[in-house]
Write an enzyme that holds these catalytic residues in place. Structure first.
Site, PDB file in Angstrom:
ATOM      1  N   HIS A   1       0.873  -1.178   0.000  1.00 56.00           N
ATOM      2  CA  HIS A   1       0.000   0.000   0.000  1.00 56.00           C
ATOM      3  C   HIS A   1       0.915   1.235   0.000  1.00 56.00           C
ATOM      4  O   HIS A   1       2.011   1.186   0.559  1.00 56.00           O
ATOM      5  CB  HIS A   1      -0.844  -0.050   1.275  1.00 56.00           C
ATOM      6  CG  HIS A   1      -1.904   1.001   1.385  1.00 56.00           C
ATOM      7  ND1 HIS A   1      -1.637   2.281   1.803  1.00 56.00           N
ATOM      8  CD2 HIS A   1      -3.239   0.951   1.156  1.00 56.00           C
ATOM      9  CE1 HIS A   1      -2.765   2.973   1.821  1.00 56.00           C
ATOM     10  NE2 HIS A   1      -3.750   2.198   1.431  1.00 56.00           N
TER      11      HIS A   1
ATOM     12  N   ASP B   1       3.154  -4.725   8.140  1.00 51.09           N
ATOM     13  CA  ASP B   1       1.941  -3.929   8.003  1.00 51.09           C
ATOM     14  C   ASP B   1       0.770  -4.911   8.065  1.00 51.09           C
ATOM     15  O   ASP B   1       0.486  -5.618   7.093  1.00 51.09           O
ATOM     16  CB  ASP B   1       1.986  -3.173   6.673  1.00 51.09           C
ATOM     17  CG  ASP B   1       0.669  -2.495   6.347  1.00 51.09           C
ATOM     18  OD1 ASP B   1      -0.316  -2.677   7.098  1.00 51.09           O
ATOM     19  OD2 ASP B   1       0.616  -1.787   5.323  1.00 51.09           O
TER      20      ASP B   1
ATOM     21  N   GLN C   1      -4.370  -5.327   6.724  1.00 51.71           N
ATOM     22  CA  GLN C   1      -5.354  -6.215   6.076  1.00 51.71           C
ATOM     23  C   GLN C   1      -5.363  -7.610   6.702  1.00 51.71           C
ATOM     24  O   GLN C   1      -6.153  -8.459   6.289  1.00 51.71           O
ATOM     25  CB  GLN C   1      -5.060  -6.344   4.581  1.00 51.71           C
ATOM     26  CG  GLN C   1      -5.242  -5.063   3.803  1.00 51.71           C
ATOM     27  CD  GLN C   1      -6.699  -4.605   3.726  1.00 51.71           C
ATOM     28  OE1 GLN C   1      -7.629  -5.385   3.906  1.00 51.71           O
ATOM     29  NE2 GLN C   1      -6.898  -3.336   3.458  1.00 51.71           N
TER      30      GLN C   1
ATOM     31  N   LYS D   1     -10.558  -1.164  10.585  1.00 50.23           N
ATOM     32  CA  LYS D   1     -10.776  -2.350   9.742  1.00 50.23           C
ATOM     33  C   LYS D   1     -11.190  -3.565  10.578  1.00 50.23           C
ATOM     34  O   LYS D   1     -11.438  -4.641  10.051  1.00 50.23           O
ATOM     35  CB  LYS D   1      -9.506  -2.665   8.943  1.00 50.23           C
ATOM     36  CG  LYS D   1      -9.169  -1.552   7.931  1.00 50.23           C
ATOM     37  CD  LYS D   1      -8.062  -1.977   7.002  1.00 50.23           C
ATOM     38  CE  LYS D   1      -7.314  -0.834   6.370  1.00 50.23           C
ATOM     39  NZ  LYS D   1      -7.965  -0.240   5.210  1.00 50.23           N
TER      40      LYS D   1
ATOM     41  N   CYS E   1      -4.685   2.376  -3.775  1.00 49.68           N
ATOM     42  CA  CYS E   1      -3.470   2.928  -3.134  1.00 49.68           C
ATOM     43  C   CYS E   1      -2.308   1.956  -3.267  1.00 49.68           C
ATOM     44  O   CYS E   1      -1.477   1.827  -2.361  1.00 49.68           O
ATOM     45  CB  CYS E   1      -3.697   3.272  -1.665  1.00 49.68           C
ATOM     46  SG  CYS E   1      -4.943   4.507  -1.406  1.00 49.68           S
TER      47      CYS E   1
HETATM   48  N1  7TS Z   1      -1.578  -0.771   4.674  1.00 49.88           N
HETATM   49  C1  7TS Z   1      -2.470  -1.562   4.073  1.00 49.88           C
HETATM   50  C2  7TS Z   1      -2.067  -2.954   3.661  1.00 49.88           C
HETATM   51  C3  7TS Z   1      -3.765  -1.090   3.848  1.00 49.88           C
HETATM   52  O1  7TS Z   1      -4.639  -1.881   3.254  1.00 49.88           O
HETATM   53  C4  7TS Z   1      -4.118   0.226   4.266  1.00 49.88           C
HETATM   54  C5  7TS Z   1      -5.468   0.799   3.987  1.00 49.88           C
HETATM   55  C6  7TS Z   1      -3.154   0.991   4.909  1.00 49.88           C
HETATM   56  C7  7TS Z   1      -1.898   0.465   5.096  1.00 49.88           C
HETATM   57  C8  7TS Z   1      -3.437   2.355   5.430  1.00 49.88           C
HETATM   58  O2  7TS Z   1      -4.318   2.283   6.500  1.00 49.88           O
HETATM   59  P1  7TS Z   1      -4.905   3.586   7.183  1.00 49.88           P
HETATM   60  O3  7TS Z   1      -5.939   3.072   8.119  1.00 49.88           O
HETATM   61  O4  7TS Z   1      -3.780   4.270   7.870  1.00 49.88           O
HETATM   62  O5  7TS Z   1      -5.469   4.413   6.071  1.00 49.88           O
HETATM   63  N2  7TS Z   1      -6.132   0.219   2.904  1.00 49.88           N
HETATM   64  C9  7TS Z   1      -7.236   0.661   2.299  1.00 49.88           C
HETATM   65  C10 7TS Z   1      -7.832  -0.031   1.232  1.00 49.88           C
HETATM   66  O6  7TS Z   1      -7.429  -1.087   0.776  1.00 49.88           O
HETATM   67  N3  7TS Z   1      -8.900   0.661   0.822  1.00 49.88           N
HETATM   68  O7  7TS Z   1      -9.015   1.765   1.582  1.00 49.88           O
HETATM   69  C11 7TS Z   1      -7.995   1.774   2.499  1.00 49.88           C
END
Ligand code: 7TS
Length: 404
Positions: A121, A198, A201, A224, A362
């Site tokens: 990401h 990370d 997911q 999530k 992303c």
């Molecule tokens: N890393 C991964 C693997 C992610 O899927 C996401 C967010 C992030 C980091 C960032 O997370 P945040 O909570 O700090 O924004 N992924 C997604 C997605 O797949 N669709 O919307 C957000």
């Protein structure tokens, strides 16, 4: 076996209509929906104990502080961290990664190497690129194959005494691949490098055991896993968190301040400057309790069924291609239909009440690798059903007729 109808009744939003149709929510990779217990816990906090934490002697401040620290303990248990002070509250995955990357600015020298994977990401790419700009370190990329699996023989070759940190997602948001992180962690350590996982997911689908994994850092977002937005966790091994400098200066992260010199507070406060997201922190504990009550075995069983059924049904559609066909995969299906732009399908099926994500998710380097502008991504949670998949498949068939 999970009683999905009973579970669905916990989530008020799932019985809503969107565009006049029953909502089919398949954008769980972006954020999960929230059960009533979580929604209630937010109100309860503000109605009953709202106060700033770690500072007042008054009763409400103590109640709020206790609730916040109890929640930290729940998160510690959930990921099996050795100490509560290894569990830092952040605003989310992005914040956690930036905190670690910023800390490594004081460690890296020009020519040192950082390994990232080809399926990250953007939030696990850009902070490291910024770190390279600052320090003269070099970013190297662990490649993947056409199934969307990282190539471990290439990873082994990239690791060297120059490697200072490896950073990789546990599960890919765009492909659903479950990466062999235990192997990667052990190999990074053999090379003398630190490793950040990370887990954004992964945590919706499994309970990571950070001691068994032996990773140095593990980050994720609360939103999530049925929690509120604006709260997340950075797990760091005590020794690493002691070694890294603070990320932000301010109140609550100090031991003593004079104009000549400031000393920093012990962990976890050293990394928790300012008034945090108190309600979020407390309610994240409620969310984790809820997920554990549902049970990760049940969650995985339901999601595996959805993945298998969804894959089978979608592949019945002519011209449909799935991106991300790894042997180890979670309940994410990214796909395209020949000759049709993903946005067009997304827009039409939204009118039919179906929420999927379209675009690059992303993760532009993944799209470049497959030479596509983006995909349609259906990401399932334990509260989804095979009937909802049928609704989506029918909607896509309709959209396809309209668009071709
Ligand atoms: N890393 C991964 C693997 C992610 O899927 C996401 C967010 C992030 C980091 C960032 O997370 P945040 O909570 O700090 O924004 N992924 C997604 C997605 O797949 N669709 O919307 C957000």
């Amino acid at each position: 076996m999970l009683d999905v109808n009973k579970i669905r009744a916990d989530f008020p939003i799932l019985s809503q209509k969107v565009n006049g149709k029953a909502l089919v929510y398949f954008d769980n990779g972006a954020t999960s929906q929230k059960p009533q217990v979580v929604i209630d816990a937010i109100s309860k906090y503000y109605q009953e104990i709202n106060a700033n934490i770690h500072r007042g002697v008054h009763t409400l401040s103590q109640l709020a502080t206790d609730a916040y620290e109890i929640s930290r303990g729940k998160l510690q248990n959930h990921i099996n961290a050795k100490f509560p002070h290894e569990v830092l509250f952040t605003s989310g995955t992005t914040h956690g990664i930036n905190l670690v990357a910023n800390g490594f600015a004081s460690i890296l020298k020009p020519g040192d190497e950082i390994l990232v994977s080809a399926m990250e990401h953007h939030s696990n790419i850009v902070p490291w690129q910024m770190l390279c700009e600052k320090t003269g370190a070099i970013l190297r990329v662990i490649p993947m194959n056409l199934d969307g699996e990282l190539i471990m023989s290439e990873y082994d070759k990239l690791l060297s005494e120059k490697t200072k940190i490896v950073t990789v997602n546990h599960i890919s948001n765009a492909l659903g691949t479950v990466n062999p992180i235990k192997y990667m962690i052990d190999k990074a350590h053999e090379a003398g490098a630190a490793i950040l996982i990370d887990g954004a997911q992964a945590v919706p689908h499994l309970k990571p055991d950070v001691q068994e994994l032996n990773c140095d850092f593990y980050v994720f977002s609360g939103h999530k896993i049925c929690g509120p937005t604006g709260i997340g966790i950075l797990y760091g091994k005590e020794a690493w968190l002691n070694k890294l400098p603070p990320y932000q200066g301010g109140g609550e992260m100090i031991k003593e301040v004079t104009f000549e010199k400031t000393t920093y507070a012990e962990l976890p406060h050293k990394f928790e400057a300012g008034t945090p997201n108190i309600a979020g922190g407390i309610v994240l504990g409620t969310a984790v309790d809820y997920m554990n009550e549902v049970g990760f075995d049940n969650i995985q069983q339901q999601e595996l069924e959805l993945l298998e059924y969804g894959t089978k049904r979608l592949l019945e559609i002519e011209g449909l291609k799935i991106f991300g066909t790894a042997a180890a995969k979670t309940s994410v299906i990214s796909f395209n239909i020949e000759g049709i732009h993903p946005y067009d399908i997304g827009t039409i099926i939204d009118k039919l009440g179906i929420a999927v994500r379209t675009g690059h998710h992303c993760a532009q380097p993944i799209m470049d690798f497959f030479k596509i502008p983006g995909t349609i991504r259906a990401s399932f949670a334990f509260y989804n059903t095979t009937e909802e998949i049928d609704v989506m498949v029918e909607a896509i068939k309709k959209a396809k007729v309209m668009l071709s």
